[in-house]
Design a protein around this motif. Structure first.
Motif, PDB file in Angstrom:
ATOM      1  N   ARG A  59     149.003   9.119  51.908  1.00 35.40           N
ATOM      2  CA  ARG A  59     149.907  10.013  51.709  1.00 35.40           C
ATOM      3  C   ARG A  59     149.895  10.945  50.774  1.00 35.40           C
ATOM      4  O   ARG A  59     150.049  12.143  50.907  1.00 35.40           O
ATOM      5  CB  ARG A  59     151.478   9.211  51.979  1.00 35.40           C
ATOM      6  CG  ARG A  59     152.363   9.946  51.647  1.00 35.40           C
ATOM      7  CD  ARG A  59     153.969   9.207  51.632  1.00 35.40           C
ATOM      8  NE  ARG A  59     153.899   8.953  50.159  1.00 35.40           N
ATOM      9  CZ  ARG A  59     154.328   9.518  49.061  1.00 35.40           C
ATOM     10  NH1 ARG A  59     154.667  10.944  49.218  1.00 35.40           N
ATOM     11  NH2 ARG A  59     154.314   9.106  48.022  1.00 35.40           N
ATOM     12  N   ARG A  60     149.609  10.625  49.625  1.00 41.84           N
ATOM     13  CA  ARG A  60     149.413  11.435  48.565  1.00 41.84           C
ATOM     14  C   ARG A  60     147.897  12.339  48.864  1.00 41.84           C
ATOM     15  O   ARG A  60     148.438  13.581  48.381  1.00 41.84           O
ATOM     16  CB  ARG A  60     148.938  10.650  47.214  1.00 41.84           C
ATOM     17  CG  ARG A  60     149.955  10.659  46.119  1.00 41.84           C
ATOM     18  CD  ARG A  60     149.847  10.204  44.767  1.00 41.84           C
ATOM     19  NE  ARG A  60     150.382   8.720  44.983  1.00 41.84           N
ATOM     20  CZ  ARG A  60     149.658   7.772  44.544  1.00 41.84           C
ATOM     21  NH1 ARG A  60     148.423   7.761  44.166  1.00 41.84           N
ATOM     22  NH2 ARG A  60     150.178   6.464  44.821  1.00 41.84           N
ATOM     23  N   ILE A  61     147.184  12.104  49.228  1.00 40.91           N
ATOM     24  CA  ILE A  61     145.957  12.950  49.650  1.00 40.91           C
ATOM     25  C   ILE A  61     146.424  13.817  50.665  1.00 40.91           C
ATOM     26  O   ILE A  61     146.002  14.921  50.648  1.00 40.91           O
ATOM     27  CB  ILE A  61     144.634  12.164  50.242  1.00 40.91           C
ATOM     28  CG1 ILE A  61     144.031  11.139  49.021  1.00 40.91           C
ATOM     29  CG2 ILE A  61     143.562  12.878  50.683  1.00 40.91           C
ATOM     30  CD1 ILE A  61     143.240  10.404  49.476  1.00 40.91           C
ATOM     31  N   GLU A  62     147.026  13.451  51.721  1.00 37.36           N
ATOM     32  CA  GLU A  62     147.628  14.387  52.750  1.00 37.36           C
ATOM     33  C   GLU A  62     148.876  15.472  52.253  1.00 37.36           C
ATOM     34  O   GLU A  62     148.277  16.514  52.714  1.00 37.36           O
ATOM     35  CB  GLU A  62     148.389  13.538  53.915  1.00 37.36           C
ATOM     36  CG  GLU A  62     147.248  12.975  54.767  1.00 37.36           C
ATOM     37  CD  GLU A  62     148.081  11.817  55.787  1.00 37.36           C
ATOM     38  OE1 GLU A  62     149.243  11.870  55.647  1.00 37.36           O
ATOM     39  OE2 GLU A  62     147.432  11.265  56.491  1.00 37.36           O
ATOM     40  N   ARG A  63     149.249  15.029  51.200  1.00 42.21           N
ATOM     41  CA  ARG A  63     150.330  16.056  50.394  1.00 42.21           C
ATOM     42  C   ARG A  63     149.726  17.016  49.617  1.00 42.21           C
ATOM     43  O   ARG A  63     149.892  18.069  49.787  1.00 42.21           O
ATOM     44  CB  ARG A  63     151.283  15.368  49.743  1.00 42.21           C
ATOM     45  CG  ARG A  63     152.612  14.983  50.521  1.00 42.21           C
ATOM     46  CD  ARG A  63     153.960  14.733  49.644  1.00 42.21           C
ATOM     47  NE  ARG A  63     153.696  14.535  48.369  1.00 42.21           N
ATOM     48  CZ  ARG A  63     154.409  13.754  47.602  1.00 42.21           C
ATOM     49  NH1 ARG A  63     155.463  13.104  48.066  1.00 42.21           N
ATOM     50  NH2 ARG A  63     154.356  13.703  46.202  1.00 42.21           N
ATOM     51  N   ARG A  64     148.607  16.531  48.970  1.00 38.37           N
ATOM     52  CA  ARG A  64     147.765  17.409  48.350  1.00 38.37           C
ATOM     53  C   ARG A  64     146.691  18.554  48.971  1.00 38.37           C
ATOM     54  O   ARG A  64     146.599  19.535  48.631  1.00 38.37           O
ATOM     55  CB  ARG A  64     146.476  16.560  47.424  1.00 38.37           C
ATOM     56  CG  ARG A  64     146.276  16.947  46.021  1.00 38.37           C
ATOM     57  CD  ARG A  64     145.524  16.324  45.301  1.00 38.37           C
ATOM     58  NE  ARG A  64     145.846  14.751  45.414  1.00 38.37           N
ATOM     59  CZ  ARG A  64     145.068  13.711  45.423  1.00 38.37           C
ATOM     60  NH1 ARG A  64     143.565  14.178  45.599  1.00 38.37           N
ATOM     61  NH2 ARG A  64     145.675  12.522  45.429  1.00 38.37           N
ATOM     62  N   ASN A  65     146.433  18.164  50.477  1.00 39.33           N
ATOM     63  CA  ASN A  65     145.659  18.742  51.183  1.00 39.33           C
ATOM     64  C   ASN A  65     146.505  19.823  51.943  1.00 39.33           C
ATOM     65  O   ASN A  65     145.834  20.596  52.865  1.00 39.33           O
ATOM     66  CB  ASN A  65     144.664  18.029  51.801  1.00 39.33           C
ATOM     67  CG  ASN A  65     143.516  17.383  51.050  1.00 39.33           C
ATOM     68  OD1 ASN A  65     143.154  17.649  50.119  1.00 39.33           O
ATOM     69  ND2 ASN A  65     143.123  16.201  51.471  1.00 39.33           N
ATOM     70  N   ALA A  66     147.785  19.506  51.959  1.00 35.17           N
ATOM     71  CA  ALA A  66     148.652  20.296  53.011  1.00 35.17           C
ATOM     72  C   ALA A  66     148.900  21.799  52.352  1.00 35.17           C
ATOM     73  O   ALA A  66     148.664  22.141  51.177  1.00 35.17           O
ATOM     74  CB  ALA A  66     150.071  19.730  52.956  1.00 35.17           C
TER      75      ALA A  66
END
Length: 66
Positions: A59-66
């Motif tokens: 979830r953290r990676i997806e938020r960072r890449n969004a």
């Protein structure tokens, strides 16, 4: 067949906080188990903590890449 009890919100919060500190999943599991027992809760299973940590990291990676 026995299943692990649902994770208490206190344990979930503690795991998310420990993961931010860069601990290994095994160390998080041990610390979360100690915290759960000290709070009068059931010790969470390794697989429950593993899934929670991996989901949180994803979830953290997806938020960072969004």
């Amino acid at each position: 067949m026995r299943f692990s009890p649902r994770l208490d919100p206190i344990v979930v919060w503690a795991v998310r906080r420990m993961d931010v500190e860069g601990m290994s999943i095994a160390d998080i599991w041990r610390a979360a188990g100690s915290r759960a027992v000290a709070s009068g809760l059931a010790r969470p299973g390794y697989h429950s903590i593993l899934r929670l940590v991996l989901d949180e990291r994803r979830r953290r990676i997806e938020r960072r890449n969004a």
